[in-house]
Design an enzyme around this catalytic site. Structure first.
Site, mmCIF file in Angstrom:
data_model
loop_
_atom_site.group_PDB
_atom_site.id
_atom_site.type_symbol
_atom_site.label_atom_id
_atom_site.label_comp_id
_atom_site.label_asym_id
_atom_site.label_seq_id
_atom_site.Cartn_x
_atom_site.Cartn_y
_atom_site.Cartn_z
ATOM 1 N N ARG A 182 -1.465 -10.080 12.786
ATOM 2 C CA ARG A 182 -1.952 -9.135 11.851
ATOM 3 C C ARG A 182 -2.680 -9.544 10.669
ATOM 4 O O ARG A 182 -3.760 -9.287 10.239
ATOM 5 C CB ARG A 182 -0.801 -8.243 11.415
ATOM 6 C CG ARG A 182 -0.199 -7.218 12.194
ATOM 7 C CD ARG A 182 1.151 -7.010 12.040
ATOM 8 N NE ARG A 182 1.176 -6.053 10.925
ATOM 9 C CZ ARG A 182 2.281 -5.701 10.343
ATOM 10 N NH1 ARG A 182 3.262 -6.499 10.684
ATOM 11 N NH2 ARG A 182 2.245 -5.177 9.422
ATOM 12 N N LYS A 239 0.849 -1.110 -0.005
ATOM 13 C CA LYS A 239 0.209 0.107 0.038
ATOM 14 C C LYS A 239 0.875 1.160 -0.076
ATOM 15 O O LYS A 239 0.513 2.218 -0.527
ATOM 16 C CB LYS A 239 -0.799 0.021 1.143
ATOM 17 C CG LYS A 239 -1.805 -1.092 1.029
ATOM 18 C CD LYS A 239 -2.942 -1.161 2.429
ATOM 19 C CE LYS A 239 -2.220 -1.184 3.872
ATOM 20 N NZ LYS A 239 -1.831 -2.620 4.181
ATOM 21 N N ARG A 242 10.523 -2.209 12.950
ATOM 22 C CA ARG A 242 9.139 -1.992 13.622
ATOM 23 C C ARG A 242 8.840 -3.033 14.268
ATOM 24 O O ARG A 242 8.968 -4.078 14.311
ATOM 25 C CB ARG A 242 8.074 -2.087 12.086
ATOM 26 C CG ARG A 242 7.920 -0.636 11.298
ATOM 27 C CD ARG A 242 7.040 -0.713 10.246
ATOM 28 N NE ARG A 242 5.639 -1.364 10.493
ATOM 29 C CZ ARG A 242 4.882 -1.374 9.563
ATOM 30 N NH1 ARG A 242 4.972 -0.896 8.462
ATOM 31 N NH2 ARG A 242 3.535 -1.796 9.733
ATOM 32 N N ARG A 254 -10.241 0.040 7.672
ATOM 33 C CA ARG A 254 -9.613 -1.057 8.073
ATOM 34 C C ARG A 254 -10.936 -1.887 8.479
ATOM 35 O O ARG A 254 -10.841 -3.416 8.843
ATOM 36 C CB ARG A 254 -8.456 -1.150 8.825
ATOM 37 C CG ARG A 254 -7.040 -1.457 8.325
ATOM 38 C CD ARG A 254 -6.243 -1.139 9.354
ATOM 39 N NE ARG A 254 -4.876 -2.038 8.959
ATOM 40 C CZ ARG A 254 -3.984 -1.284 8.371
ATOM 41 N NH1 ARG A 254 -3.793 -0.150 8.118
ATOM 42 N NH2 ARG A 254 -2.796 -2.274 8.260
ATOM 43 N N ARG A 312 10.960 -7.043 5.878
ATOM 44 C CA ARG A 312 11.154 -5.644 6.077
ATOM 45 C C ARG A 312 11.301 -5.480 7.486
ATOM 46 O O ARG A 312 12.072 -4.498 7.996
ATOM 47 C CB ARG A 312 9.820 -5.080 5.861
ATOM 48 C CG ARG A 312 9.673 -3.500 6.051
ATOM 49 C CD ARG A 312 8.223 -2.990 5.782
ATOM 50 N NE ARG A 312 7.161 -3.591 6.821
ATOM 51 C CZ ARG A 312 5.634 -3.096 6.190
ATOM 52 N NH1 ARG A 312 5.371 -2.254 5.265
ATOM 53 N NH2 ARG A 312 4.940 -3.757 7.186
HETATM 54 P P1 ATP Z 1 1.638 -1.990 4.392
HETATM 55 O O1 ATP Z 1 2.930 -2.902 4.622
HETATM 56 O O2 ATP Z 1 0.739 -2.539 3.029
HETATM 57 O O3 ATP Z 1 1.580 -0.617 4.041
HETATM 58 P P2 ATP Z 1 0.762 -2.355 7.027
HETATM 59 O O4 ATP Z 1 -0.041 -3.322 7.602
HETATM 60 O O5 ATP Z 1 2.384 -2.775 7.037
HETATM 61 O O6 ATP Z 1 0.643 -2.307 5.761
HETATM 62 P P3 ATP Z 1 0.364 -0.028 8.243
HETATM 63 O O7 ATP Z 1 -0.964 0.410 7.326
HETATM 64 O O8 ATP Z 1 1.156 0.960 8.376
HETATM 65 O O9 ATP Z 1 0.778 -1.337 7.964
HETATM 66 O O10 ATP Z 1 -0.318 0.035 9.833
HETATM 67 C C1 ATP Z 1 0.414 -0.422 11.003
HETATM 68 C C2 ATP Z 1 -0.569 -0.759 11.894
HETATM 69 O O11 ATP Z 1 -1.201 0.406 12.523
HETATM 70 C C3 ATP Z 1 -1.683 -1.675 12.018
HETATM 71 O O12 ATP Z 1 -1.356 -3.254 12.060
HETATM 72 C C4 ATP Z 1 -2.716 -1.165 13.028
HETATM 73 O O13 ATP Z 1 -2.316 -1.705 14.363
HETATM 74 C C5 ATP Z 1 -2.467 0.176 12.989
HETATM 75 N N1 ATP Z 1 -3.453 0.918 12.087
HETATM 76 C C6 ATP Z 1 -3.125 1.411 10.714
HETATM 77 N N2 ATP Z 1 -4.280 1.921 10.482
HETATM 78 C C7 ATP Z 1 -5.220 1.708 11.108
HETATM 79 C C8 ATP Z 1 -6.767 1.879 11.269
HETATM 80 N N3 ATP Z 1 -7.298 2.481 10.091
HETATM 81 N N4 ATP Z 1 -7.540 1.380 12.157
HETATM 82 C C9 ATP Z 1 -6.811 0.845 13.155
HETATM 83 N N5 ATP Z 1 -5.777 0.473 13.291
HETATM 84 C C10 ATP Z 1 -4.773 1.005 12.257
HETATM 85 MG MG MG Z 2 1.956 1.009 5.265
#
Ligand code: ATP
Ligand code: MG
Length: 192
Positions: free
Chosen positions: A146, A14, A135, A90, A129
């Protein structure tokens, strides 16, 4: 105003594709994950709360997340042309809240880009990553949680947006350029 949701499982790309889309369309980028990580790094009150959830692989509660998003949109002139929502919504309640927020502003979600990647590749990407990102959520145990949370709470949004005729299914594996071209082709018909 043109509003785009970039949707997909953790590690689906994303953030990577959003960066390309900003350049192409000149939209304002809201990544809720980045926003929360910024608060964690600055050790704000919100950051402390967010870290409790993120480090366990859980979502931030809807009411809080929706309030944060509304504050980011409110009175922000940079969002006037439109926004790329990366990592939000989400959950179904978040998607309903987003529809309302945009409706109040005389706008709507114009398209949803759904990046589809199989679980094995997601896990490989996130573990890789984790070696560089530092992270707290890119480790095997949290990654599994997750993905569970994604399947339970987030994946239902796919049908939600298909029903609204907004969902564009994109194969999220392959080269970053090829994926981006595919997205661009899909979005052509959604821009006036
Ligand atoms: P990507 O790698 O595709 O960018 P990702 O899941 O690694 O996706 P982020 O979108 O950066 O990561 O989100 C990291 C964390 O932040 C999530 O696991 C969650 O705990 C929190 N978070 C982010 N967006 C939301 C949301 N809309 N609602 C609730 N928690 C969120
Ligand atoms: Mg992200």
């Amino acid at each position: 105003m043109y509003n785009l949701v970039v949707f997909g499982a953790p590690g689906s790309g994303k953030g990577t594709q959003s960066a390309r889309l900003i350049d192409e369309y000149g939209l304002y980028h809201i990544s809720t994950g980045e926003l929360l990580r910024d608060h964690i790094a600055r050790e704000t009150e919100l950051g402390k709360i967010a870290n409790e959830y993120i480090s366990k692989g859980h979502l931030i509660p809807d009411a809080l997340m929706i309030e944060i998003l509304e504050n980011t949109l409110d009175g922000n002139p940079d969002t006037a042309n439109g926004v790329i929502f990366d990592g939000f919504p989400r959950t179904i309640p978040q998607a309903e809240a987003l529809n309302e927020m945009l409706h109040k502003r005389g706008a709507r979600v114009d398209a949803v880009v759904g990046l589809e990647v199989d679980d094995k590749e997601l896990i490989d990407r996130l573990l890789k990553r984790g070696l560089e990102s530092g992270r707290s959520d890119d480790n095997m145990e949290t990654i599994n949680e997750r993905l569970n949370v994604y399947n339970r709470q987030t994946a239902p949004l796919r049908d939600f947006y298909i029903t609204q005729g907004k969902y564009h299914s994109i194969k999220g594996s392959g080269s970053i350029d090829d994926i981006f071209n595919d997205i661009r082709n899909h979005l052509k018909s959604t821009r006036k």
